[in-house]
Write a protein that holds these residues in place. Structure first.
Motif, short mmCIF file in Angstrom:
data_model
loop_
_atom_site.label_atom_id
_atom_site.label_comp_id
_atom_site.label_asym_id
_atom_site.label_seq_id
_atom_site.Cartn_x
_atom_site.Cartn_y
_atom_site.Cartn_z
N TYR A 202 0.85 -1.19 0.00
CA TYR A 202 0.00 0.00 0.00
C TYR A 202 0.89 1.25 0.00
N SER A 203 0.38 2.31 -0.56
CA SER A 203 1.11 3.58 -0.51
C SER A 203 1.18 4.07 0.93
N THR A 204 2.16 4.91 1.19
CA THR A 204 2.42 5.34 2.57
C THR A 204 1.24 6.07 3.19
N GLU A 205 0.45 6.78 2.38
CA GLU A 205 -0.63 7.58 2.95
C GLU A 205 -1.77 6.75 3.51
N ILE A 206 -1.91 5.50 3.08
CA ILE A 206 -3.00 4.65 3.59
C ILE A 206 -2.46 3.36 4.21
N ALA A 207 -1.16 3.23 4.29
CA ALA A 207 -0.58 1.97 4.79
C ALA A 207 -1.00 1.68 6.22
N SER A 208 -0.97 2.71 7.10
CA SER A 208 -1.31 2.47 8.51
C SER A 208 -2.77 2.08 8.67
N ALA A 209 -3.67 2.74 7.93
CA ALA A 209 -5.10 2.41 8.02
C ALA A 209 -5.36 1.00 7.52
N MET A 210 -4.73 0.62 6.42
CA MET A 210 -4.93 -0.72 5.89
C MET A 210 -4.31 -1.78 6.79
N LEU A 211 -3.25 -1.44 7.49
CA LEU A 211 -2.65 -2.38 8.43
C LEU A 211 -3.61 -2.64 9.59
N GLN A 212 -4.27 -1.62 10.08
CA GLN A 212 -5.26 -1.80 11.14
C GLN A 212 -6.41 -2.68 10.66
N ARG A 213 -6.81 -2.48 9.40
CA ARG A 213 -7.88 -3.30 8.84
C ARG A 213 -7.46 -4.76 8.74
N GLN A 214 -6.24 -5.00 8.32
CA GLN A 214 -5.74 -6.36 8.23
C GLN A 214 -5.65 -7.01 9.61
N GLN A 215 -5.20 -6.22 10.60
CA GLN A 215 -5.10 -6.76 11.96
C GLN A 215 -6.48 -7.11 12.51
N ALA A 216 -7.46 -6.24 12.26
CA ALA A 216 -8.82 -6.51 12.74
C ALA A 216 -9.39 -7.75 12.08
N THR A 217 -9.14 -7.89 10.77
CA THR A 217 -9.62 -9.06 10.05
C THR A 217 -8.97 -10.33 10.60
N ALA A 218 -7.67 -10.26 10.89
CA ALA A 218 -6.97 -11.42 11.44
C ALA A 218 -7.50 -11.78 12.82
N ILE A 219 -7.78 -10.78 13.64
CA ILE A 219 -8.31 -11.04 14.99
C ILE A 219 -9.68 -11.70 14.92
N LEU A 220 -10.54 -11.19 14.02
CA LEU A 220 -11.87 -11.77 13.87
C LEU A 220 -11.80 -13.22 13.39
N ALA A 221 -10.89 -13.46 12.44
CA ALA A 221 -10.74 -14.83 11.94
C ALA A 221 -10.24 -15.76 13.03
N ALA A 222 -9.29 -15.29 13.85
CA ALA A 222 -8.78 -16.10 14.94
C ALA A 222 -9.85 -16.38 15.99
N ARG A 223 -10.64 -15.34 16.32
CA ARG A 223 -11.73 -15.52 17.29
C ARG A 223 -12.75 -16.53 16.79
N LYS A 224 -13.02 -16.48 15.51
CA LYS A 224 -13.98 -17.43 14.93
C LYS A 224 -13.50 -18.86 15.09
N LYS A 225 -12.22 -19.09 14.84
CA LYS A 225 -11.66 -20.42 15.00
C LYS A 225 -11.69 -20.86 16.46
N ILE A 226 -11.39 -19.92 17.36
CA ILE A 226 -11.38 -20.26 18.79
C ILE A 226 -12.77 -20.64 19.27
N VAL A 227 -13.80 -19.87 18.85
CA VAL A 227 -15.18 -20.16 19.25
C VAL A 227 -15.62 -21.52 18.71
N GLU A 228 -15.29 -21.79 17.44
CA GLU A 228 -15.65 -23.08 16.87
C GLU A 228 -14.99 -24.22 17.65
#
Length: 281
Positions: A202-228
């Protein structure tokens, strides 16, 4: 233009013939003391020498005679071709082109940085010389154009793993890029052997925002696996107790056990055990 084979003969035989002409001219001049025949021999030897050419391995010589293309020499060695012709060298070796980091927008409009390496070689020397001004520069410009076009066809990441993305499907994107490049470079007689992405971010101007989005997506996916996993473990524990321990648990006790197991498994911190000496009622 289409590549054809030029006329040529063994250069060592031609060199021997040229030396023989020069020797005959010298002998004729000193023995007969005349100029006409020696001058003719020298002129013929000079004319033939203008057709001498040397071809290195994995190179080709494009032969042009007074502005007309008469063929290409692909064999390596010393040869005699059409005298007074111009020979242009074309490399047939495999070469790499590393593109610069290009800033483009993906299909969703997000600015990204992308770069690729293109492996190519010339397969038609006539097209490479006569159909484009400079085939090497043509390859560079068309490669960057194709990279930009392919980058705008796909998103950087889908986050749901449903569609093709630049980050998640690098092999598919590379094949699409190689196919599009081949269509663009056919006019220059160039074959694309491979095209691979070497940089994607990602370009530098949106890299931090997209990193937060990726981290949130990873956390949700991990939580889903844990609940299952927690639900499966709780179900297994109750079935095991009913089957082996012969415990008679009513629905309320089962619900309480499931709640305790879910809290213990899903919690980020270690569960603190609490001993209940009484009853639920």
């Amino acid at each position: 233009m289409k590549e054809t084979k030029a006329w040529y003969v063994n250069g060592f035989l031609a060199l021997f013939f040229i030396i023989a002409l020069l020797a005959g001219a010298v002998w004729r001049f000193f023995m007969e003391m005349e100029l006409v025949l020696p001058i003719s021999f020298v002129f013929l030897a000079f004319l033939l020498s203008t057709g001498m050419t040397m071809v290195q391995p994995n190179q080709a010589k494009v032969v042009v005679f007074f502005g007309k293309y008469i063929g290409t020499i692909r064999d390596s060695g010393l040869f005699l071709t059409v005298p007074l012709s111009v020979r242009k060298t074309v490399s047939l070796r495999v070469r790499n082109f590393n593109s610069a980091k290009l800033k483009v927008n993906d299909v969703e409009g997000n600015p990204i940085e992308i770069a690729a390496v293109v492996v190519f070689k010339v397969i038609d020397s006539a097209k490479a010389i006569f159909d484009v001004d400079n085939y090497e520069q043509f390859v560079e410009i068309q490669s960057e154009t194709a990279i930009r076009h392919v980058a705008t066809k796909y998103p950087y990441d889908t986050f749901e793993n449903e569609d093709i993305s630049l980050r998640g499907n690098a092999d598919i994107v590379s094949k699409v890029l190689a196919k599009e490049l081949q269509e663009r470079l056919n006019v220059a007689g160039v074959e694309v052997i491979e095209a691979r992405l070497t940089h994607l971010a990602y370009s530098t101007e949106i890299a931090s925002a997209m990193l937060q989005r990726q981290q949130a997506t990873a956390i949700l996916a991990a939580r889903k696996k844990i609940v299952e996993g927690a639900v499966s473990m709780a179900k297994m524990a109750i079935e095991q107790l009913d089957k082996e321990a012969h415990l008679q648990l009513d629905e309320e006790r089962k619900a309480n056990m499931v709640n305790n197991l879910m809290v213990a498994i899903i919690s980020d911190r270690g569960a603190q055990p609490v001993i209940n000496a009484g009853t639920l009622y």
